[in-house]
Write an enzyme that holds these catalytic residues in place. Structure first.
Site, PDB file in Angstrom:
ATOM      1  N   CYS A   1      29.759  92.132  25.723  1.00 51.51           N
ATOM      2  CA  CYS A   1      30.567  92.361  24.522  1.00 51.51           C
ATOM      3  C   CYS A   1      30.010  93.511  23.684  1.00 51.51           C
ATOM      4  CB  CYS A   1      30.646  91.096  23.685  1.00 51.51           C
ATOM      5  SG  CYS A   1      31.381  89.709  24.585  1.00 51.51           S
ATOM      6  N   HIS A   2      28.694  93.531  23.483  1.00 52.37           N
ATOM      7  CA  HIS A   2      28.075  94.582  22.674  1.00 52.37           C
ATOM      8  C   HIS A   2      26.795  95.129  23.289  1.00 52.37           C
ATOM      9  CE1 HIS A   2      30.684  92.382  19.827  1.00 52.37           C
ATOM     10  NE2 HIS A   2      31.019  93.616  19.515  1.00 52.37           N
TER      11      HIS A   2
END
Length: 133
Positions: A97-98
């Site tokens: 996601c990040h």
């Protein structure tokens, strides 16, 4: 619910395998670590870590790692449990996601996550059973 426990039969988990169980509604990763994963985790200089913890502080038995499988950045479930999953630059878990990378001890090594994957309270009740909670 605050006192709930989950018993996990670890007898069928082969070295190098991981399973995910649920405890208090959260995924918990139980990994039967390979000798090289243990060695990689042990040789890390903790002074270089965002949240300095030795591998022996995180694993009660070197071959078994028990972690709450929730990224400490925004609460996603990191990849790394399945053999084909990306495990990040440090061989543990990767949150796509990040871009948080965790090592073979579940410690944050790169990316925005502020802390290590948490270790839940657990104990070995027998040679083949782990009680989480």
């Amino acid at each position: 619910m605050a006192l709930s426990t989950t018993d996990v039969d670890i007898s069928a988990i082969k070295p190098g395998q991981s399973v995910t169980v649920v405890w208090r509604g959260k995924p918990v990763f139980v990994r039967h670590r390979l000798p090289e994963e243990i060695a990689d985790a042990a040789k890390v200089n903790t002074a270089d870590l965002r949240e300095p913890e030795t591998d022996t502080q995180r694993a009660k038995k070197p071959e078994w790692l028990v972690l709450i499988g929730v990224c400490t950045h925004l609460g996603c479930v990191p990849l790394g449990q399945k053999p084909a999953d990306p495990k990040g630059e440090f061989g543990g878990w990767f949150c796509p996601c990040h871009g948080s990378h965790y090592d073979t001890s579940g410690r944050i090594r790169k990316g925005p996550a502020p802390s290590n994957l948490p270790v839940p309270p657990y104990q070995f009740t027998t040679d083949t059973t782990v009680r989480i909670g």
